[in-house]
Design a protein around this motif. Structure first.
Motif, PDB file in Angstrom:
ATOM      1  N   MET A 155       0.831  -1.199   0.000  1.00  0.00           N
ATOM      2  CA  MET A 155       0.000   0.000   0.000  1.00  0.00           C
ATOM      3  C   MET A 155       0.868   1.253   0.000  1.00  0.00           C
ATOM      4  SD  MET A 155      -3.046   0.883   2.710  1.00  0.00           S
ATOM      5  CE  MET A 155      -3.582  -0.824   2.621  1.00  0.00           C
ATOM      6  N   GLY A 156       0.406   2.289  -0.700  1.00  0.00           N
ATOM      7  CA  GLY A 156       1.100   3.568  -0.726  1.00  0.00           C
ATOM      8  C   GLY A 156       0.392   4.606   0.113  1.00  0.00           C
ATOM      9  N   TYR A 157       0.979   5.787   0.139  1.00  0.00           N
ATOM     10  CA  TYR A 157       0.425   6.873   0.942  1.00  0.00           C
ATOM     11  C   TYR A 157       0.691   8.195   0.245  1.00  0.00           C
ATOM     12  CZ  TYR A 157       0.036  10.399   4.586  1.00  0.00           C
ATOM     13  OH  TYR A 157      -0.290  11.514   5.283  1.00  0.00           O
ATOM     14  N   CYS A 158      -0.280   9.096   0.342  1.00  0.00           N
ATOM     15  CA  CYS A 158      -0.140  10.420  -0.254  1.00  0.00           C
ATOM     16  C   CYS A 158      -0.738  11.448   0.703  1.00  0.00           C
ATOM     17  CB  CYS A 158      -0.838  10.489  -1.617  1.00  0.00           C
ATOM     18  SG  CYS A 158      -0.516  12.000  -2.539  1.00  0.00           S
ATOM     19  N   ASP A 159       0.010  12.520   0.955  1.00  0.00           N
ATOM     20  CA  ASP A 159      -0.469  13.547   1.883  1.00  0.00           C
ATOM     21  C   ASP A 159      -1.655  14.313   1.312  1.00  0.00           C
ATOM     22  OD1 ASP A 159       1.286  13.119   4.008  1.00  0.00           O
ATOM     23  OD2 ASP A 159       2.883  14.231   3.004  1.00  0.00           O
ATOM     24  N   GLU A 160      -1.661  14.528   0.002  1.00  0.00           N
ATOM     25  CA  GLU A 160      -2.732  15.343  -0.586  1.00  0.00           C
ATOM     26  C   GLU A 160      -3.034  14.868  -2.003  1.00  0.00           C
ATOM     27  OE1 GLU A 160      -3.842  20.050  -1.475  1.00  0.00           O
ATOM     28  OE2 GLU A 160      -1.781  19.453  -0.962  1.00  0.00           O
ATOM     29  N   LEU A 174      -1.183  14.672  -7.213  1.00  0.00           N
ATOM     30  CA  LEU A 174      -0.807  13.846  -6.072  1.00  0.00           C
ATOM     31  C   LEU A 174       0.569  14.308  -5.601  1.00  0.00           C
ATOM     32  CD1 LEU A 174      -2.227  11.778  -8.380  1.00  0.00           C
ATOM     33  CD2 LEU A 174      -2.070  10.223  -6.438  1.00  0.00           C
ATOM     34  N   ARG A 175       0.663  14.731  -4.358  1.00  0.00           N
ATOM     35  CA  ARG A 175       1.950  15.221  -3.876  1.00  0.00           C
ATOM     36  C   ARG A 175       2.094  14.944  -2.386  1.00  0.00           C
ATOM     37  NH1 ARG A 175       2.744  20.354  -1.588  1.00  0.00           N
ATOM     38  NH2 ARG A 175       0.839  21.398  -0.889  1.00  0.00           N
ATOM     39  N   GLN A 176       3.365  14.882  -1.966  1.00  0.00           N
ATOM     40  CA  GLN A 176       3.704  14.719  -0.556  1.00  0.00           C
ATOM     41  C   GLN A 176       4.074  16.081   0.010  1.00  0.00           C
ATOM     42  OE1 GLN A 176       3.042  11.937   0.584  1.00  0.00           O
ATOM     43  NE2 GLN A 176       3.613  10.266  -0.793  1.00  0.00           N
ATOM     44  N   TRP A 177       3.619  16.362   1.199  1.00  0.00           N
ATOM     45  CA  TRP A 177       3.897  17.644   1.820  1.00  0.00           C
ATOM     46  C   TRP A 177       5.350  17.715   2.274  1.00  0.00           C
ATOM     47  CZ3 TRP A 177      -1.046  18.130   5.332  1.00  0.00           C
ATOM     48  CH2 TRP A 177      -2.142  18.459   4.517  1.00  0.00           C
ATOM     49  N   SER A 178       5.849  18.929   2.327  1.00  0.00           N
ATOM     50  CA  SER A 178       7.193  19.157   2.846  1.00  0.00           C
ATOM     51  C   SER A 178       7.183  19.093   4.372  1.00  0.00           C
ATOM     52  CB  SER A 178       7.721  20.507   2.362  1.00  0.00           C
ATOM     53  OG  SER A 178       6.899  21.564   2.847  1.00  0.00           O
ATOM     54  N   ASP A 189      -4.788  11.487  11.532  1.00  0.00           N
ATOM     55  CA  ASP A 189      -5.165  10.550  10.483  1.00  0.00           C
ATOM     56  C   ASP A 189      -3.967  10.045   9.690  1.00  0.00           C
ATOM     57  OD1 ASP A 189      -7.783  10.937  11.190  1.00  0.00           O
ATOM     58  OD2 ASP A 189      -8.121  12.549   9.733  1.00  0.00           O
ATOM     59  N   ARG A 190      -2.808  10.651   9.873  1.00  0.00           N
ATOM     60  CA  ARG A 190      -1.633  10.230   9.131  1.00  0.00           C
ATOM     61  C   ARG A 190      -1.141   8.902   9.688  1.00  0.00           C
ATOM     62  NH1 ARG A 190       4.044  11.311   8.525  1.00  0.00           N
ATOM     63  NH2 ARG A 190       4.513  11.786   6.329  1.00  0.00           N
ATOM     64  N   PRO A 191      -1.082   7.846   8.833  1.00  0.00           N
ATOM     65  CA  PRO A 191      -0.696   6.529   9.342  1.00  0.00           C
ATOM     66  C   PRO A 191       0.770   6.493   9.753  1.00  0.00           C
ATOM     67  CG  PRO A 191      -0.896   6.478   6.956  1.00  0.00           C
ATOM     68  CD  PRO A 191      -1.389   7.823   7.400  1.00  0.00           C
ATOM     69  N   ALA A 192       1.097   5.502  10.565  1.00  0.00           N
ATOM     70  CA  ALA A 192       2.463   5.395  11.075  1.00  0.00           C
ATOM     71  C   ALA A 192       3.442   5.006   9.976  1.00  0.00           C
ATOM     72  CB  ALA A 192       2.513   4.373  12.216  1.00  0.00           C
ATOM     73  N   PHE A 193       2.998   4.193   9.000  1.00  0.00           N
ATOM     74  CA  PHE A 193       3.928   3.737   7.968  1.00  0.00           C
ATOM     75  C   PHE A 193       4.238   4.822   6.941  1.00  0.00           C
ATOM     76  CE2 PHE A 193      -0.160   2.981   5.967  1.00  0.00           C
ATOM     77  CZ  PHE A 193       0.070   3.319   4.635  1.00  0.00           C
ATOM     78  N   ALA A 194       3.598   5.991   7.043  1.00  0.00           N
ATOM     79  CA  ALA A 194       3.857   7.056   6.072  1.00  0.00           C
ATOM     80  C   ALA A 194       5.276   7.605   6.195  1.00  0.00           C
ATOM     81  CB  ALA A 194       2.851   8.185   6.253  1.00  0.00           C
ATOM     82  N   ASP A 195       5.874   7.472   7.385  1.00  0.00           N
ATOM     83  CA  ASP A 195       7.232   7.993   7.574  1.00  0.00           C
ATOM     84  C   ASP A 195       8.285   7.184   6.818  1.00  0.00           C
ATOM     85  OD1 ASP A 195       6.269  10.003   9.215  1.00  0.00           O
ATOM     86  OD2 ASP A 195       6.435   8.759  11.019  1.00  0.00           O
ATOM     87  N   ARG A 196       7.968   5.935   6.494  1.00  0.00           N
ATOM     88  CA  ARG A 196       8.956   5.124   5.781  1.00  0.00           C
ATOM     89  C   ARG A 196       9.009   5.460   4.299  1.00  0.00           C
ATOM     90  NH1 ARG A 196       6.405   1.522   2.524  1.00  0.00           N
ATOM     91  NH2 ARG A 196       4.290   0.864   3.083  1.00  0.00           N
TER      92      ARG A 196
END
Length: 370
Positions: A155-160, A174-178, A189-196
């Motif tokens: 599974m992937g993750y996207c901030d916005e 689709l972009r990741q926040w700075s 709501d930000r999942p824990a695996f988003a940091d990886r």
């Protein structure tokens, strides 16, 4: 640009062309821009889990044709209800896994869109496999070849994920926040695996233009510029442009030929004269007398340093209107990468040598001929 400039990849810069407006309205978007709107009603999401499929989001079809024998209307109703129940179950499992965005590389069925709308999920089509590969790098997902619930590793993750309108055309971003944006807008709501997920350096250049030809020219210019940057990360040496380098090489090769005894000097002189074809071609493209232009360049490169506009960096002024003019390419900031010049001349020489080594040509005749 990464900290290690040699790791810069041209694949991290992509171009999206949108008709309308002018070139000055072009902009750079940090992230992935898809030139179409989502297939579902929901168009915006934040802190979204992403599932990427390289297969169609639809019911599976058999490879061979089959015949279904229905005896009454109830069997027909049960047949369609079974297909609807399977699709609803598949979409519900995605929703239970907190998947908000679905990206597919093929088509999306009407029945799938219906149930995805019921669960307020976003569906985006990405028909190009190369763009799908870039998108997977942005969101940190693995493309799945079967329609089902991805594992946490897939599974992937996207901030916005949002939909914008540019010049009347709707695009999906689709972009990741700075780090600063994440600090100012924290969310549970930000999942824990988003940091990886590694912050992707991918950017999209949104080009605007009034005609298709103008957009194609701008795309080629961006592509050439990105490849020049890639070349400079490996070898940062520059040489004067505007055909100044070729004319100086021509002068030095011919001077060396004058000092070479024997028959080899004729080949060296011919090679030096062949380097002047670059200036002649550029002069023809500018619309001036190429013979007079080459004569001015030869005089400028052979003259002494006290004669004014002379020297090894004298090139062609392409902004001349009627008569040919020259300029100092180094002072004008017209520079070319050394590696590009080096490999261009090397390949041209190899091609010429290959042609000269051919001493016999075999002509192929049509079958049945004399």
């Amino acid at each position: 640009m990464p900290r290690d400039a040699t790791r810069f990849s041209v694949d991290n810069v992509r171009v999206v062309k949108i008709m309308g407006g002018g070139l000055a309205q072009s902009r750079v978007v940090h992230g992935m821009v898809l030139p179409q709107a989502p297939e579902t009603v929901c168009h915006n999401a934040q802190f979204a889990r992403v599932a990427v499929f390289s297969c169609p989001v639809d019911m599976g079809q058999t490879e061979t044709k089959g015949t279904v024998l229905l005896h009454n209307a109830n069997e027909m109703l049960d047949y369609t209800k079974g297909e609807e129940a399977q699709m609803e179950q598949a979409v519900r499992e995605l929703h239970d896994a907190n998947v908000k965005v679905v990206v597919c590389g093929s088509g999306v069925g009407d029945l799938a869109i219906h149930y995805l709308n019921r669960f307020d999920m976003i569906v985006v089509r990405c028909p190009s496999k190369f763009e799908l590969r870039r998108l997977c790098r942005v969101v940190g997902a693995n493309p799945l070849a079967r329609f089902g619930v991805p594992t946490p590793e897939e599974m992937g993750y996207c901030d916005e994920v949002r939909t914008d309108e540019i010049g009347g055309d709707r695009v999906t971003i689709l972009r990741q926040w700075s780090a600063s944006e994440l600090a100012s807008r924290p969310s549970a709501d930000r999942p824990a695996f988003a940091d990886r997920i590694q912050r992707s350096p991918l950017v999209t250049v949104v080009l605007r233009g009034a005609t298709v030809n103008a957009l194609d020219d701008a795309e080629r210019a961006v592509d050439d510029g990105v490849n020049v940057i890639k070349s400079l990360t490996k070898d940062a040496r520059l040489v004067p442009g505007a055909c100044a380098t070729e004319m100086e090489l021509s002068r030095r090769v011919q001077e060396r030929a004058e000092q070479t005894p024997g028959i080899n000097q004729h080949a060296m002189k011919a090679f030096g004269q062949a380097l002047q074809i670059f200036a002649r071609t550029l002069g023809d493209n500018v619309g001036v007398d190429s013979t007079a232009l080459v004569a001015k360049l030869i005089a400028a490169h052979h003259a002494s340093a006290s004669d004014g506009l002379v020297g090894p960096s004298i090139g062609i002024d392409v902004e001349c209107e009627n008569e040919p003019r020259v300029l100092d390419a180094k002072e004008a900031g017209i520079l070319d990468p050394l590696s590009v010049k080096q490999w261009a001349i090397r390949y041209a020489v190899q091609a010429a040598l290959t042609v000269l080594q051919v001493d016999q040509i075999v002509m192929a005749k049509t079958a049945g001929g004399p």
